[in-house]
Design a protein around this motif. Structure first.
Motif, PDB file in Angstrom:
ATOM      1  N   LEU A   1     -13.985 -25.059 -44.610  1.00 11.66           N
ATOM      2  CA  LEU A   1     -12.575 -25.344 -44.806  1.00 11.66           C
ATOM      3  C   LEU A   1     -11.823 -24.088 -45.227  1.00 11.66           C
ATOM      4  O   LEU A   1     -12.428 -23.064 -45.560  1.00 11.66           O
ATOM      5  N   GLY A   2     -10.509 -24.169 -45.239  1.00  9.17           N
ATOM      6  CA  GLY A   2      -9.684 -23.058 -45.692  1.00  9.17           C
ATOM      7  C   GLY A   2      -8.517 -23.569 -46.514  1.00  9.17           C
ATOM      8  O   GLY A   2      -8.465 -24.735 -46.896  1.00  9.17           O
ATOM      9  N   PHE A   3      -7.586 -22.687 -46.814  1.00 10.70           N
ATOM     10  CA  PHE A   3      -6.378 -23.063 -47.538  1.00 10.70           C
ATOM     11  C   PHE A   3      -5.229 -22.166 -47.087  1.00 10.70           C
ATOM     12  O   PHE A   3      -5.438 -21.183 -46.360  1.00 10.70           O
ATOM     13  N   GLU A   4      -4.025 -22.508 -47.530  1.00 10.95           N
ATOM     14  CA  GLU A   4      -2.835 -21.739 -47.166  1.00 10.95           C
ATOM     15  C   GLU A   4      -2.527 -20.762 -48.295  1.00 10.95           C
ATOM     16  O   GLU A   4      -2.114 -21.166 -49.379  1.00 10.95           O
TER      17      GLU A   4
ATOM     18  N   ARG B   1       4.760 -14.993 -46.678  1.00  9.10           N
ATOM     19  CA  ARG B   1       4.635 -16.378 -46.247  1.00  9.10           C
ATOM     20  C   ARG B   1       3.156 -16.782 -46.306  1.00  9.10           C
ATOM     21  O   ARG B   1       2.265 -15.968 -46.071  1.00  9.10           O
ATOM     22  N   ARG B   2       2.917 -18.049 -46.605  1.00 11.24           N
ATOM     23  CA  ARG B   2       1.540 -18.549 -46.615  1.00 11.24           C
ATOM     24  C   ARG B   2       0.976 -18.609 -45.196  1.00 11.24           C
ATOM     25  O   ARG B   2       1.713 -18.874 -44.238  1.00 11.24           O
ATOM     26  N   GLN B   3      -0.324 -18.381 -45.089  1.00  8.57           N
ATOM     27  CA  GLN B   3      -1.018 -18.533 -43.821  1.00  8.57           C
ATOM     28  C   GLN B   3      -2.430 -19.046 -44.066  1.00  8.57           C
ATOM     29  O   GLN B   3      -2.961 -18.935 -45.167  1.00  8.57           O
ATOM     30  N   ARG B   4      -3.030 -19.611 -43.040  1.00  6.15           N
ATOM     31  CA  ARG B   4      -4.358 -20.195 -43.165  1.00  6.15           C
ATOM     32  C   ARG B   4      -5.397 -19.096 -43.358  1.00  6.15           C
ATOM     33  O   ARG B   4      -5.434 -18.123 -42.596  1.00  6.15           O
ATOM     34  N   VAL B   5      -6.235 -19.252 -44.388  1.00  7.09           N
ATOM     35  CA  VAL B   5      -7.264 -18.261 -44.691  1.00  7.09           C
ATOM     36  C   VAL B   5      -8.564 -18.991 -45.015  1.00  7.09           C
ATOM     37  O   VAL B   5      -8.566 -20.155 -45.428  1.00  7.09           O
ATOM     38  N   PRO B   6      -9.717 -18.332 -44.847  1.00  5.61           N
ATOM     39  CA  PRO B   6     -11.003 -18.955 -45.183  1.00  5.61           C
ATOM     40  C   PRO B   6     -11.123 -19.212 -46.690  1.00  5.61           C
ATOM     41  O   PRO B   6     -10.501 -18.515 -47.512  1.00  5.61           O
ATOM     42  N   LEU B   7     -11.957 -20.160 -47.057  1.00  7.84           N
ATOM     43  CA  LEU B   7     -12.150 -20.506 -48.458  1.00  7.84           C
ATOM     44  C   LEU B   7     -12.897 -19.413 -49.225  1.00  7.84           C
ATOM     45  O   LEU B   7     -12.969 -19.446 -50.456  1.00  7.84           O
ATOM     46  N   SER B   8     -13.431 -18.445 -48.518  1.00  8.54           N
ATOM     47  CA  SER B   8     -14.072 -17.306 -49.182  1.00  8.54           C
ATOM     48  C   SER B   8     -13.074 -16.512 -50.014  1.00  8.54           C
ATOM     49  O   SER B   8     -13.475 -15.696 -50.851  1.00  8.54           O
ATOM     50  N   HIS B   9     -11.773 -16.755 -49.810  1.00  7.64           N
ATOM     51  CA  HIS B   9     -10.741 -16.058 -50.585  1.00  7.64           C
ATOM     52  C   HIS B   9     -10.314 -16.835 -51.828  1.00  7.64           C
ATOM     53  O   HIS B   9      -9.392 -16.397 -52.530  1.00  7.64           O
ATOM     54  N   LEU B  10     -10.954 -17.959 -52.109  1.00 11.00           N
ATOM     55  CA  LEU B  10     -10.614 -18.740 -53.294  1.00 11.00           C
ATOM     56  C   LEU B  10     -11.656 -18.501 -54.383  1.00 11.00           C
ATOM     57  O   LEU B  10     -12.848 -18.706 -54.168  1.00 11.00           O
TER      58      LEU B  10
END
Length: 513
Positions: free
Chosen positions: A114-117, A263-272
């Motif tokens: 999954l990812g997030f914005e 602006r927000r963009q879709r990124v992998p969850l590895s960045h959380l």
């Protein structure tokens, strides 16, 4: 015809090894408890909700077990049905055998991560918020920093809808310390961690001019930012406080125009990267909120994210559960070295690590640090321990890591944010209201009555685990979804309440001179 579900038992026995149970509700004398395969127990005295009740005779000097682990020794003979707490339960040394790495199992990645914005920064890191920071090098510049930040409250930000705010990062140190000691190095590492944080689109650093923590060496080792998004001012060089405030406002106006382009963009969850905290714990914290957070952390790690466990004095007595799943003997050894440091540190100041359960913890049913630690470790889930870091060091390893911090929540969370945490998950049983900027903080209630009583401060109710409405895994999945939504911009309760401007609190070590 479907029969009505049975009401949950009035007390919880967490392991077949346990000789105590935890009251789901206030127990009264004469009440009968029938738990598991053991004989029924007659309650002999009032037992508050969240507190422990003896299930069998426990002789003085014999161990008391909860979570299947020893939490202390009986300081007096205890009969079945009696209240087990500070009057008859004393601290004991941890009996957990160290088996470094024996239980380490590599995490199997999720098939579809999954990812997030988030806000993708030029250096490749990702923010969950889009703030500007005004950072004091020394307490002497704190008021100037606050005046500058306060100028951008409310309507002053109306023209910049994509900026979350301007935050003053101030503290009580920066001078009166050795120029090359541990205290200065730790402060500088913490300040640089905040200045480099991806939740800050830009930062302004302000000093007085004559302090030990000089601006030039502090700024010289900060990460590069796009032109115009990193600046510094010195009050003495600017001609005074009013002149510095005016210059700072002008710089911030320019930064706001740039930051507002993000602006927000879709990124992998590895960045959380999620900082794990618990404060104001009660007898349910280790049963509901902490295990629920642990279940969410397991999902986070499976999807490539990071989690930071901290508060070294609050894993004391449970460290064997972490070394058991260390990724290497070296990782386990580093953790034990930090625990040994804390034993020496506490002794040096005439204390011991069992003074940690606070009055509020004890009122909520926690008796010893062993009991608190065994419950606190649950928020780290079950994946491998990949690295052990010192306070405010940058987190680079994927998966679960440990950062050495005090147990005092604002100090601990400050270290985690400096290390890169862009989300905080904070479990509480008594009702902590901790907010954090620039990193959002989610408050997870261990019990439903407190969640309802403090509904404007609590983000998630884990009390369903206590009263049988949810399993730990079900609640963990819901919490994981809330974590992703918050990372993507959904506001936390502390953000709605405007909290988090005063919680920056670096760990102070070394002599104040």
């Amino acid at each position: 015809m479907t029969s009505a579900p049975h009401p949950p038992a009035p007390a919880l026995q967490l392991s077949a090894l346990d000789n105590v149970a935890v009251a789901r509700q206030a127990l009264v004398p004469g009440q009968t408890l029938a738990l598991g395969a053991g004989p029924a127990v007659l309650v002999r005295e009032p037992i508050p909700s969240g507190h422990k009740v003896a299930l069998q005779p426990i002789a003085a000097g014999q161990p008391v077990y909860k979570y299947g682990q020893r939490i202390g020794l009986a300081s007096a003979d205890i009969a079945p049905g009696q209240h087990v707490h500070v009057h008859n339960l004393a601290m004991a040394g941890s009996d957990g055998a160290q088996q470094p790495g024996l239980g380490y199992v590599p995490t199997v990645p999720a098939e579809q991560a999954l990812g997030f914005e988030g806000y993708l920064r030029p250096d490749g890191r990702v923010g969950t918020r889009n703030y500007l920071g005004v950072i004091a090098s020394v307490n002497c510049s704190a008021t100037v920093c606050r005046h500058i930040a306060d100028a951008f409250k409310g309507e002053a930000l109306a023209a910049y809808p994509h900026v979350d705010g301007v935050v003053a990062i101030t503290h009580g140190s920066g001078c009166g310390m050795g120029g090359d000691g541990e205290g200065l190095a730790l402060l500088q590492r913490t300040l640089r961690g905040y200045a480099n944080h991806p939740n800050f689109a830009g930062v302004l650093v302000i000093g007085l001019g004559c302090e030990v923590n000089q601006i030039a060496p502090l700024v010289s080792e900060m990460a590069a930012r796009p032109a115009g998004l990193l600046a510094s001012l010195t009050i003495q060089d600017e001609g005074g406080t009013r002149e510095t405030i005016a210059a700072g406002k002008a710089l911030l106006h320019t930064m706001l125009q740039q930051a507002n382009q993000a602006r927000r963009q879709r990124v992998p969850l590895s960045h959380l990267t999620v900082g794990l905290q618990c404060g104001g714990s009660d007898g349910y914290s280790g049963i509901s909120a902490n295990p629920v957070l642990g279940a969410a952390v397991d999902l986070l790690v499976r999807h490539g994210g990071r989690a930071i466990l901290s508060e070294t004095p609050e894993i004391y007595g449970a460290e064997h559960l972490l070394t058991h799943r260390a990724a290497s003997p070296e990782v386990a050894q580093r953790l034990m070295q930090r625990v040994a440091w804390w034993e020496r540190y506490a002794a040096l100041h005439g204390g011991d690590l069992n003074n940690n359960p606070s009055p509020g913890n004890k009122a909520g049913g926690i008796t010893t640090i062993l009991e608190k630690s065994l419950g606190a470790v649950a928020k780290a889930g079950s994946t491998g321990l990949m690295e052990v870091l010192e306070y405010a060091q940058p987190v680079q390893a994927q998966g679960l890591v440990f950062m050495d911090t005090p147990g005092y929540d604002p100090v601990s969370a400050t270290g985690q944010v400096a290390g890169g945490a862009n989300l905080i998950c904070f479990t509480t049983g008594r009702g902590s209201t901790y907010g954090c900027k620039p990193t959002p903080s989610l408050k997870l209630a261990s019990n439903t009555p407190m969640f309802q009583r403090m509904s404007l401060d609590m983000d998630f109710d884990c009390g369903g685990v206590v009263d049988g409405r949810q399993t730990v895994l079900e609640a963990g999945e819901q919490l994981f979804a809330l974590m992703l939504a918050t990372a993507s911009g959904q506001r936390s309760k502390s953000e709605d309440n405007g909290l988090g401007d005063n919680e920056f609190l670096p760990w102070q070590l070394g002599a104040v001179m």
